[in-house]
Design a protein around this motif. Structure first.
Motif, short mmCIF file in Angstrom:
data_model
loop_
_atom_site.label_atom_id
_atom_site.label_comp_id
_atom_site.label_asym_id
_atom_site.label_seq_id
_atom_site.Cartn_x
_atom_site.Cartn_y
_atom_site.Cartn_z
N VAL A 189 40.66 32.27 27.64
CA VAL A 189 40.26 32.38 29.05
C VAL A 189 41.28 33.23 29.80
O VAL A 189 42.49 33.02 29.69
CB VAL A 189 40.15 30.99 29.71
CG1 VAL A 189 39.83 31.13 31.20
CG2 VAL A 189 39.10 30.15 29.02
N VAL A 190 40.77 34.21 30.56
CA VAL A 190 41.60 35.07 31.41
C VAL A 190 41.21 34.79 32.86
O VAL A 190 40.04 34.93 33.22
CB VAL A 190 41.39 36.56 31.09
CG1 VAL A 190 42.22 37.43 32.03
CG2 VAL A 190 41.71 36.86 29.63
N ALA A 191 42.17 34.37 33.68
CA ALA A 191 41.88 34.03 35.08
C ALA A 191 42.43 35.10 36.01
O ALA A 191 43.58 35.53 35.87
CB ALA A 191 42.50 32.68 35.42
N LEU A 192 41.58 35.54 36.94
CA LEU A 192 42.02 36.48 37.98
C LEU A 192 42.47 35.68 39.19
O LEU A 192 41.72 34.85 39.71
CB LEU A 192 40.88 37.41 38.38
CG LEU A 192 40.24 38.27 37.29
CD1 LEU A 192 39.12 39.11 37.89
CD2 LEU A 192 41.27 39.16 36.62
N VAL A 193 43.70 35.92 39.64
CA VAL A 193 44.18 35.29 40.87
C VAL A 193 44.74 36.38 41.77
O VAL A 193 45.03 37.49 41.32
CB VAL A 193 45.26 34.22 40.60
CG1 VAL A 193 44.76 33.16 39.63
CG2 VAL A 193 46.54 34.86 40.06
N GLY A 194 44.93 36.05 43.04
CA GLY A 194 45.50 37.03 43.95
C GLY A 194 45.23 36.69 45.39
O GLY A 194 44.45 35.77 45.70
N TYR A 195 45.89 37.42 46.25
CA TYR A 195 45.69 37.26 47.68
C TYR A 195 44.26 37.64 48.02
O TYR A 195 43.64 38.46 47.33
CB TYR A 195 46.67 38.16 48.43
CG TYR A 195 47.03 37.70 49.83
CD1 TYR A 195 47.95 36.68 50.01
CD2 TYR A 195 46.46 38.29 50.94
CE1 TYR A 195 48.30 36.25 51.28
CE2 TYR A 195 46.81 37.88 52.22
CZ TYR A 195 47.73 36.87 52.39
OH TYR A 195 48.07 36.45 53.66
N THR A 196 43.72 37.04 49.07
CA THR A 196 42.34 37.36 49.45
C THR A 196 42.21 38.85 49.76
O THR A 196 43.09 39.47 50.35
CB THR A 196 41.89 36.52 50.66
OG1 THR A 196 40.52 36.82 50.96
CG2 THR A 196 42.75 36.78 51.88
N ALA A 237 36.15 36.88 25.23
CA ALA A 237 37.04 36.13 26.10
C ALA A 237 36.25 35.76 27.35
O ALA A 237 35.25 36.38 27.68
CB ALA A 237 38.28 36.94 26.45
N ILE A 238 36.70 34.72 28.04
CA ILE A 238 36.06 34.29 29.27
C ILE A 238 36.90 34.77 30.44
O ILE A 238 38.09 34.45 30.53
CB ILE A 238 35.92 32.75 29.33
CG1 ILE A 238 35.16 32.24 28.11
CG2 ILE A 238 35.22 32.34 30.62
CD1 ILE A 238 33.75 32.75 27.98
N LEU A 239 36.29 35.56 31.34
CA LEU A 239 36.98 36.04 32.53
C LEU A 239 36.55 35.20 33.72
O LEU A 239 35.36 35.03 33.96
CB LEU A 239 36.66 37.52 32.78
CG LEU A 239 37.45 38.21 33.90
CD1 LEU A 239 38.93 38.28 33.55
CD2 LEU A 239 36.90 39.61 34.16
N SER A 240 37.53 34.66 34.46
CA SER A 240 37.25 33.77 35.58
C SER A 240 37.73 34.39 36.88
O SER A 240 38.88 34.81 36.98
CB SER A 240 37.95 32.42 35.35
OG SER A 240 37.81 31.58 36.48
N ASP A 241 36.84 34.47 37.87
CA ASP A 241 37.19 34.96 39.20
C ASP A 241 37.40 33.74 40.10
O ASP A 241 36.58 32.81 40.11
CB ASP A 241 36.07 35.84 39.75
CG ASP A 241 36.45 36.54 41.04
OD1 ASP A 241 37.65 36.59 41.35
OD2 ASP A 241 35.54 37.04 41.74
#
Length: 423
Positions: A189-196, A237-241
């Motif tokens: 699993v790959v998670a995307l995080v970040g400022y809005t 892979a699983i990409l998560s927004d």
């Protein structure tokens, strides 16, 4: 829209621009905005009388109907400002809650927003119970003044919040089961995080071909979205927004959205998407890292990261050449794992995918195989599940065509290959 950041805070103009962005995100037309330094906080009104007169004069001149204070107001301050300015007044927390309430698309998202909103209202109910007729943004059961009604309203809020917490706890258990199930599956699993508004959803769409809402708006995405992707040497892979972070995010929302944020804790790799063109990029980075720390992601032994993090420097095409050189030089000094990208144009996305592949296959080893050239099933499997480093045609002792392959496979994939050969 006055911004009430103190004078010593860096780049108040950028903070004011962000506050205007929050207003625009919910369709509010901003007719004027300015910064008011707070030297001495007034308990009753926050601002001094001269500052209040300035705000009222600006409202009268522009025919403004609403005043947004980009900071925290107590219920008493809010009521007093409304009386003096003769307009409706909301603070940063109230504005963000309104945005979340409008954007939440799933049942889970609506539960989280309602819980946060009730928590916010409950605190104001306690502090300004004689002015309930001025409460706004509730859920239809907040009544007028009077001690009996106050107690009834408090009980209704407590009961409703208790039910919402039970439902969200069920959401957490369900998500935990899903994470455990994914953990047993062969997909990282790959998670995307970040400022809005850093560009997470645009990058998500670029990498998956999906059509997730991606607009130049703060909090365009509230509900987590997952899609399957392929990476070099990784079949799937699983990409998560995920929901974007922001400075001074109301504590009620942090608590309510923990079930969503916990998706990040189950990731194999985190991609921190940064708007590298923003003048507030360093502050935004600190805010995101603080949230990750709150989730115990980067608080492992001796400060080590418990989950690998890659920084994707988005909107690289908006940075001038001189600034690009400065940023790259700094990244080498800091030893940061970074990849400059433009999610909008696609620049650097392939390099990001290779970086992710390297991390996910870090435990992989190179294996040599000698297969019959007619064994299309196993040859195709190795191409799909591993990284083929060498492929050479040859013959066996009897002259039959053979294929020699050097393939990098992680232990899990190699085990699956061995199982395949036994069938």
């Amino acid at each position: 829209m006055p911004d009430i950041r103190s004078a010593h805070v860096a780049e108040p103009e950028a903070r004011l621009e962000e506050g205007c962005g929050l207003a625009l995100a919910i369709g509010i037309v901003v007719v004027d905005s300015f910064i008011i330094p707070i030297r001495s906080v007034k308990a009753a009104t926050l601002f001094g009388s001269g500052q209040i007169d300035r705000i009222k004069a600006a409202c009268d001149m522009e025919d403004a109907e609403l005043v947004i204070i980009d900071g925290a107001l107590s219920a008493i301050q809010q009521r007093n400002l409304e009386e003096k300015i003769e307009r409706k007044v909301i603070d940063r927390t109230g504005l963000i809650l309104e945005i979340f309430g409008e954007r939440a698309a799933t049942a889970e998202g609506r539960l989280q927003v309602e819980l946060a909103h009730l928590d916010y209202q409950a605190g104001r109910l306690v502090r300004s119970w004689t002015h309930l007729e001025r409460q706004r943004g509730g859920y239809g059961f907040l009544g007028g003044p009077g001690e009996t009604q106050i107690e009834a309203d408090r009980r209704l809020i407590r009961d409703r919040m208790a039910r919402l917490r039970r439902e969200l706890e069920q959401v957490r258990r369900t998500r935990a089961l899903h994470r455990a199930r994914r953990g047993r599956a062969p997909w990282p699993v790959v998670a995307l995080v970040g400022y809005t508004n850093a560009g997470k959803s645009t990058l998500f769409n670029r990498m998956t071909g999906a059509d997730v809402m991606a607009e130049d708006l703060l909090f365009a995405t509230l509900d987590p979205t997952m899609r399957g992707i392929s990476l070099p040497g990784v079949e799937k892979a699983i990409l998560s927004d995920t929901v974007g972070f922001i400075s001074d995010l109301p504590t009620q929302l942090v608590a309510a959205f923990r079930a969503t944020l916990e998706e990040v804790t189950g990731a194999d790799v985190i991609v921190h998407v940064r708007d590298i063109s923003s003048p507030m990029t360093e502050m935004q980075k600190s805010e995101v890292e603080q949230v990750l720390a709150d989730l115990d992601i980067n608080t492992g032994e001796e400060g080590a990261l418990t989950i690998p993090v890659v920084e994707a420097w988005n909107k690289w095409d908006l940075v001038d050449t001189e600034r690009q050189a400065e940023l790259l030089e700094k990244s080498e000094v800091d030893g940061l794992p970074i990849v400059p990208i433009s999610a909008l144009t696609g620049f650097g996305v392939e390099a990001l995918e290779r970086q992710l592949s390297e991390i996910l296959t870090a435990s992989a080893r190179v294996h040599s195989f000698r297969l019959s050239a007619t064994d299309g099933q196993r040859i195709a499997w190795l191409h799909a599940h591993g990284e083929v480093l060498r492929e050479q045609s040859t013959e066996d002792a009897e002259g039959a065509p053979q294929l020699e392959m050097d393939v990098r496979l992680d232990p899990r994939e190699f085990g699956k290959y061995l199982s395949l050969t036994e069938t």
